[in-house]
Design a protein around this motif. Structure first.
Motif, PDB file in Angstrom:
ATOM      1  N   LEU A   1       0.818  -1.213   0.000  1.00 64.79           N
ATOM      2  CA  LEU A   1       0.000   0.000   0.000  1.00 64.79           C
ATOM      3  C   LEU A   1       0.852   1.263   0.000  1.00 64.79           C
ATOM      4  CD1 LEU A   1      -2.633  -0.993   2.724  1.00 64.79           C
ATOM      5  CD2 LEU A   1      -3.056  -0.799   0.267  1.00 64.79           C
ATOM      6  N   TYR A   2       2.075   1.159   0.490  1.00 60.58           N
ATOM      7  CA  TYR A   2       2.866   2.361   0.744  1.00 60.58           C
ATOM      8  C   TYR A   2       3.235   3.123  -0.532  1.00 60.58           C
ATOM      9  CZ  TYR A   2       3.335   0.387   5.448  1.00 60.58           C
ATOM     10  OH  TYR A   2       3.085  -0.138   6.696  1.00 60.58           O
ATOM     11  N   GLY A   3       3.631   2.397  -1.577  1.00 61.24           N
ATOM     12  CA  GLY A   3       3.993   3.078  -2.819  1.00 61.24           C
ATOM     13  C   GLY A   3       2.813   3.790  -3.444  1.00 61.24           C
ATOM     14  N   SER A   4       1.668   3.119  -3.498  1.00 57.28           N
ATOM     15  CA  SER A   4       0.483   3.738  -4.093  1.00 57.28           C
ATOM     16  C   SER A   4      -0.019   4.899  -3.246  1.00 57.28           C
ATOM     17  CB  SER A   4      -0.620   2.697  -4.298  1.00 57.28           C
ATOM     18  OG  SER A   4      -0.875   1.990  -3.108  1.00 57.28           O
ATOM     19  N   LEU A   5       0.061   4.784  -1.917  1.00 57.34           N
ATOM     20  CA  LEU A   5      -0.339   5.892  -1.060  1.00 57.34           C
ATOM     21  C   LEU A   5       0.579   7.094  -1.242  1.00 57.34           C
ATOM     22  CD1 LEU A   5      -1.347   4.064   2.250  1.00 57.34           C
ATOM     23  CD2 LEU A   5      -2.848   5.331   0.698  1.00 57.34           C
ATOM     24  N   PHE A   6       1.864   6.834  -1.485  1.00 58.46           N
ATOM     25  CA  PHE A   6       2.792   7.931  -1.758  1.00 58.46           C
ATOM     26  C   PHE A   6       2.389   8.667  -3.035  1.00 58.46           C
ATOM     27  CE2 PHE A   6       6.873   9.307  -3.781  1.00 58.46           C
ATOM     28  CZ  PHE A   6       7.149  10.337  -2.902  1.00 58.46           C
ATOM     29  N   TYR A   7       2.042   7.918  -4.070  1.00 55.91           N
ATOM     30  CA  TYR A   7       1.608   8.532  -5.322  1.00 55.91           C
ATOM     31  C   TYR A   7       0.334   9.344  -5.106  1.00 55.91           C
ATOM     32  CZ  TYR A   7      -0.655   8.964  -9.847  1.00 55.91           C
ATOM     33  OH  TYR A   7      -1.307   9.460 -10.941  1.00 55.91           O
TER      34      TYR A   7
ATOM     35  N   LEU B   1       7.156  10.901  -8.707  1.00 57.45           N
ATOM     36  CA  LEU B   1       8.231  11.839  -9.031  1.00 57.45           C
ATOM     37  C   LEU B   1       8.023  12.468 -10.404  1.00 57.45           C
ATOM     38  CD1 LEU B   1      11.356   9.963  -7.605  1.00 57.45           C
ATOM     39  CD2 LEU B   1      10.126  11.906  -6.613  1.00 57.45           C
ATOM     40  N   ALA B   2       7.459  11.707 -11.359  1.00 58.86           N
ATOM     41  CA  ALA B   2       7.147  12.271 -12.674  1.00 58.86           C
ATOM     42  C   ALA B   2       6.071  13.344 -12.546  1.00 58.86           C
ATOM     43  CB  ALA B   2       6.692  11.168 -13.624  1.00 58.86           C
ATOM     44  N   LEU B   3       5.070  13.085 -11.710  1.00 57.50           N
ATOM     45  CA  LEU B   3       4.021  14.067 -11.458  1.00 57.50           C
ATOM     46  C   LEU B   3       4.607  15.320 -10.811  1.00 57.50           C
ATOM     47  CD1 LEU B   3       0.889  14.247 -11.695  1.00 57.50           C
ATOM     48  CD2 LEU B   3       0.783  13.436  -9.340  1.00 57.50           C
ATOM     49  N   LEU B   4       5.521  15.117  -9.888  1.00 60.06           N
ATOM     50  CA  LEU B   4       6.167  16.236  -9.206  1.00 60.06           C
ATOM     51  C   LEU B   4       7.027  17.050 -10.172  1.00 60.06           C
ATOM     52  CD1 LEU B   4       6.558  17.530  -6.418  1.00 60.06           C
ATOM     53  CD2 LEU B   4       8.520  16.018  -6.088  1.00 60.06           C
ATOM     54  N   ARG B   5       7.704  16.367 -11.079  1.00 58.80           N
ATOM     55  CA  ARG B   5       8.533  17.071 -12.061  1.00 58.80           C
ATOM     56  C   ARG B   5       7.676  17.954 -12.963  1.00 58.80           C
ATOM     57  NH1 ARG B   5      12.379  14.243 -16.692  1.00 58.80           N
ATOM     58  NH2 ARG B   5      13.246  16.188 -17.525  1.00 58.80           N
ATOM     59  N   SER B   6       6.531  17.413 -13.400  1.00 60.26           N
ATOM     60  CA  SER B   6       5.617  18.195 -14.230  1.00 60.26           C
ATOM     61  C   SER B   6       5.094  19.406 -13.460  1.00 60.26           C
ATOM     62  CB  SER B   6       4.452  17.306 -14.675  1.00 60.26           C
ATOM     63  OG  SER B   6       3.477  18.051 -15.362  1.00 60.26           O
TER      64      SER B   6
ATOM     65  N   ASP C   1      11.244  14.685  -2.351  1.00 60.01           N
ATOM     66  CA  ASP C   1      12.433  13.969  -2.817  1.00 60.01           C
ATOM     67  C   ASP C   1      13.036  13.135  -1.686  1.00 60.01           C
ATOM     68  OD1 ASP C   1      12.190  15.164  -5.344  1.00 60.01           O
ATOM     69  OD2 ASP C   1      13.406  16.878  -4.747  1.00 60.01           O
ATOM     70  N   ALA C   2      13.086  13.722  -0.481  1.00 60.72           N
ATOM     71  CA  ALA C   2      13.637  12.993   0.670  1.00 60.72           C
ATOM     72  C   ALA C   2      12.756  11.795   1.019  1.00 60.72           C
ATOM     73  CB  ALA C   2      13.760  13.936   1.865  1.00 60.72           C
ATOM     74  N   MET C   3      11.438  11.972   0.978  1.00 61.66           N
ATOM     75  CA  MET C   3      10.524  10.866   1.269  1.00 61.66           C
ATOM     76  C   MET C   3      10.691   9.741   0.258  1.00 61.66           C
ATOM     77  SD  MET C   3       7.029  12.917   2.303  1.00 61.66           S
ATOM     78  CE  MET C   3       6.072  11.404   2.499  1.00 61.66           C
ATOM     79  N   ALA C   4      10.812  10.104  -1.016  1.00 65.52           N
ATOM     80  CA  ALA C   4      10.985   9.095  -2.062  1.00 65.52           C
ATOM     81  C   ALA C   4      12.316   8.373  -1.901  1.00 65.52           C
ATOM     82  CB  ALA C   4      10.901   9.749  -3.440  1.00 65.52           C
ATOM     83  N   GLY C   5      13.376   9.130  -1.649  1.00 63.38           N
ATOM     84  CA  GLY C   5      14.696   8.523  -1.490  1.00 63.38           C
ATOM     85  C   GLY C   5      14.754   7.564  -0.317  1.00 63.38           C
ATOM     86  N   PHE C   6      14.100   7.921   0.777  1.00 69.79           N
ATOM     87  CA  PHE C   6      14.083   7.062   1.968  1.00 69.79           C
ATOM     88  C   PHE C   6      13.377   5.749   1.651  1.00 69.79           C
ATOM     89  CE2 PHE C   6      15.186   8.168   6.429  1.00 69.79           C
ATOM     90  CZ  PHE C   6      15.041   6.905   6.969  1.00 69.79           C
TER      91      PHE C   6
END
Length: 383
Positions: free
Chosen positions: A81-87, A162-167, A188-193
């Protein structure tokens, strides 16, 4: 006494319980925050699930009881669930989109794994005791068939976020002069962690390394909860992504975007008007939160035309254009021996809202740091 990474299990139990308590308090605080409400509700659910995950693992590893094994295997599925919740969290931040019924599709990975592991949840007490004993002995009943899909599935959602964030950042640079201040760097820090935790998990599944086991892995998860709290509780209200529309701000009702040839014919006039606005006694670039809509309104030209001139004739985004003017203004003041204000005061006075943004823009444009540039001009004798 079971040990992980050289520490007794009681040590990791304390770490996980502390992380679970922190997660519960953080989840409640995030749910009640008025800023970025849609996003913080999703983050609150995510953090709460992480807290439950840590608490159940702590109890199972402390008690090593087969009665807790069913709950243990259930929370072991939470990472799906964590990856999809991050998105969904990032999407809610940049687009102000709440969770909708059709977003259940993003929970598909968890649902599939729940079905594949259903045999654990319907097992008899005798079967649970056998499964728990095998698990405690280190004979894992799930392996790469679980960790591999988890890593790939979660990583795909992180990359999508991250692609959404870049846009979002790209659009901000086209719209606002203070884009860097609003660029959500903590994401970025949350994704990297998360990527680091999942990479360690997949490495641990592939190769036995004494220092890489579940004690350390979920210790990092507890640290992740602390990091999320640090960033999320200090975040300002987020500027939502500008809505795409055929009716651009600054365009008169019913006015259609002209052809490229007509646009080009008007470029010189727009450029001259921009130069006038940016070089008068009270230049527009001094306004810290200047937007292209404000510039278009002051110029008397449609926003799409002002944007086209900046991108095609003046080079770079709106943010780049304004920051170049600000750097030149700071540069002129730094070269003035009578100027006594600090470099940071000068940067803020010229419209910058962030020290890091100013330093990066100055170094890129001038090829030197502001302090070095000032020292060189202070050492230059006045003739």
């Amino acid at each position: 006494m079971h040990t992980f990474v050289g520490f007794p299990m009681t040590f990791w139990t304390f770490v996980y319980i502390a992380g679970a308590v922190q997660a519960a308090l953080l989840a409640l605080t995030l749910w009640r925050r008025p800023a970025n409400q849609a996003a913080n509700h999703l983050l609150s659910i995510w953090v709460a699930l992480t807290g439950v995950d840590l608490a159940v693992k702590a109890l199972y590893w402390h008690l090593l009881s087969s009665e807790w094994f069913r709950a243990y295997r259930f929370v072991a599925l939470f990472p799906f669930l964590y990856g999809s919740l991050f998105y969904l969290y990032v999407r809610a931040l940049v687009e102000e989109r709440r969770f909708r019924p059709r977003d259940v599709v993003h929970l598909a990975g968890f649902i599939v794994m729940l079905v594949l592991n259903s045999y654990v949840f319907v097992a008899s007490d005798t079967q649970l005791q056998a499964l728990s004993a095998r698990w405690i002995a280190g004979e894992r009943t799930i392996g790469l068939w679980f960790d591999g899909p988890l890593f790939l599935y979660s990583l795909s959602y992180v990359m999508a976020a991250l692609a959404l964030l870049r846009s979002y950042r790209r659009q901000l640079h086209q719209q606002r002069s203070d884009a860097d201040r609003l660029s959500l760097r903590w994401i970025d820090a949350m994704a990297g962690f998360q990527i680091a935790i999942w990479s360690l998990a997949i490495l641990q599944a592939l190769v036995y390394v004494p220092l890489l086991n579940y004690g350390l892995l979920f210790g990092l998860v507890a640290a992740w909860v602390w990091m999320v709290g640090w960033f999320s509780l200090s975040q300002p209200p987020v500027q939502a992504r500008p809505a795409a529309s055929s009716s651009q701000p600054g365009r008169e009702q019913g006015e259609q975007e002209p052809t490229a040839a007509i646009d080009t014919a008007r470029f010189a006039d727009v450029e001259a008007r921009l130069a006038q606005l940016m070089n008068n006694d009270a230049p527009l670039y001094l306004e810290p939160a200047l937007t292209i809509g404000q510039v278009a309104k002051r110029s008397g030209y449609p926003e799409y035309l002002v944007s086209a001139v900046i991108n095609r004739r003046l080079g770079g985004s709106f943010c780049d254009y304004v920051n170049r003017l600000r750097v030149e203004a700071v540069r002129a003041r730094l070269a003035d021996p009578s100027e006594s204000r600090t470099i940071l005061d000068l940067a803020y006075a010229c419209g910058f809202t962030s020290k890091s943004t100013f330093n990066a823009a100055f170094k890129k444009q001038v090829g030197d740091t502001p302090s070095s540039y000032r020292r060189q001009h202070a050492a230059t004798p006045v003739t």
